[in-house]
Design a protein around this motif. Structure first.
Motif, short mmCIF file in Angstrom:
data_model
loop_
_atom_site.label_atom_id
_atom_site.label_comp_id
_atom_site.label_asym_id
_atom_site.label_seq_id
_atom_site.Cartn_x
_atom_site.Cartn_y
_atom_site.Cartn_z
N PRO A 215 42.25 39.21 43.88
CA PRO A 215 42.99 38.41 42.89
C PRO A 215 42.53 36.96 42.87
O PRO A 215 42.23 36.38 43.90
N ASP B 279 32.89 46.78 43.80
CA ASP B 279 34.21 47.27 43.39
C ASP B 279 35.32 46.51 44.11
O ASP B 279 36.33 46.13 43.50
N ALA B 280 35.13 46.30 45.41
CA ALA B 280 36.15 45.60 46.19
C ALA B 280 36.29 44.15 45.75
O ALA B 280 37.41 43.62 45.66
N SER C 281 32.01 43.79 37.73
CA SER C 281 32.49 44.97 37.00
C SER C 281 31.38 45.59 36.18
O SER C 281 31.24 46.82 36.12
N ALA D 287 34.32 38.21 38.23
CA ALA D 287 34.96 39.51 38.00
C ALA D 287 34.19 40.32 36.96
O ALA D 287 33.97 41.52 37.12
N GLY E 119 35.74 42.96 42.80
CA GLY E 119 36.42 42.95 41.51
C GLY E 119 37.92 43.06 41.62
O GLY E 119 38.64 42.72 40.67
N ARG E 120 38.41 43.53 42.75
CA ARG E 120 39.85 43.69 42.96
C ARG E 120 40.48 42.49 43.67
O ARG E 120 41.70 42.48 43.89
N THR F 258 37.64 40.56 52.40
CA THR F 258 37.02 41.73 51.77
C THR F 258 35.59 41.92 52.27
O THR F 258 35.17 43.04 52.58
N ASP G 158 40.77 35.64 50.50
CA ASP G 158 40.83 37.08 50.24
C ASP G 158 39.43 37.67 50.07
O ASP G 158 39.18 38.80 50.51
#
Length: 216
Positions: free
Chosen positions: A201, A195-196, A212, A208, A198-199, A159, A155
């Motif tokens: 999962p 930002d991406a 952030s 993270a 940090g999202r 990203t 993931d």
């Protein structure tokens, strides 16, 4: 001039042709460029031109590949001690923009090469994206000294690839319109990536927390 040209080594001759190709392809559409014109401007025979590049498609692919190599090196900005992740990403984007400023024709030739349906050009783009994505992911994991599980890495990689496309287009827009502020582009791209990330999962808590905190 002719004598000095004849003394060029094969590697220097090839590099000279590629530099000229970047200039020409960066100024005119691909279909308007003739390979005979490149040979004439370089002061070499048509036969010698075809010795290095079998056809215009191969020549253009070599130009795009060379510009991709140069850009990859130009954006290799080792972090300063204590530099944040945000600072590292921001500096990398600024290096990208500086390259565009210093090599506008070559950069534009690379831009028009990307996204084409030609499988050779698509292959070049895939290699460039792979290298950039690997460098970014390695920087992220090195910063927190933690590894990713396979799902989180998958993931995160998706990203980063999406972010590369965004950054590519923002830098291209600034090459079109130099009045766009470089700091704005760098800040926007850096904030967007963190930002991406940090999202995503399942990324390690340390990563993270780092992404952030650094772009608030």
């Amino acid at each position: 001039m002719g004598e000095s040209r004849r003394r060029l080594s094969p590697e220097d001759r090839r590099n000279e042709l590629l530099q000229l190709g970047a200039e020409v392809f960066g100024q005119r559409p691909y279909d308007e460029v003739r390979i005979d014109e490149i040979a004439e401007r370089a002061g070499v025979s048509r036969a010698l031109m075809y010795h290095y590049f079998p056809d215009k498609r191969a020549f253009f692919a070599a130009v795009v590949r060379t510009e991709g190599e140069r850009l990859f090196e130009a954006t290799n900005t080792p972090p300063d001690p204590g530099q944040t992740l945000f600072g590292q990403v921001r500096e990398g984007v600024l290096a990208y923009l500086r390259y565009d400023e210093e090599h506008p024709h070559g950069a534009w030739a690379a831009y028009i090469g990307m996204g084409r349906s030609d499988p050779v050009l698509r292959g070049i783009e895939d290699i460039d994206n792979d290298r950039q994505a690997n460098r970014i992911i390695n920087r992220l994991t090195d910063a927190v000294s933690e590894s990713l599980d396979s799902k989180a890495e998958r993931d995160l990689r998706a990203t980063v690839y999406g972010w590369l496309a965004l950054t590519f287009e923002m830098c291209r827009q600034r090459l079109i319109d130099s009045s766009i502020d470089a700091d704005y582009v760098a800040d926007t791209c850096a904030h967007t990536l963190l930002d991406a990330i940090g999202r995503v999962p399942g990324i390690p808590a340390a990563l993270a927390d780092a992404v952030s905190a650094e772009h608030r």
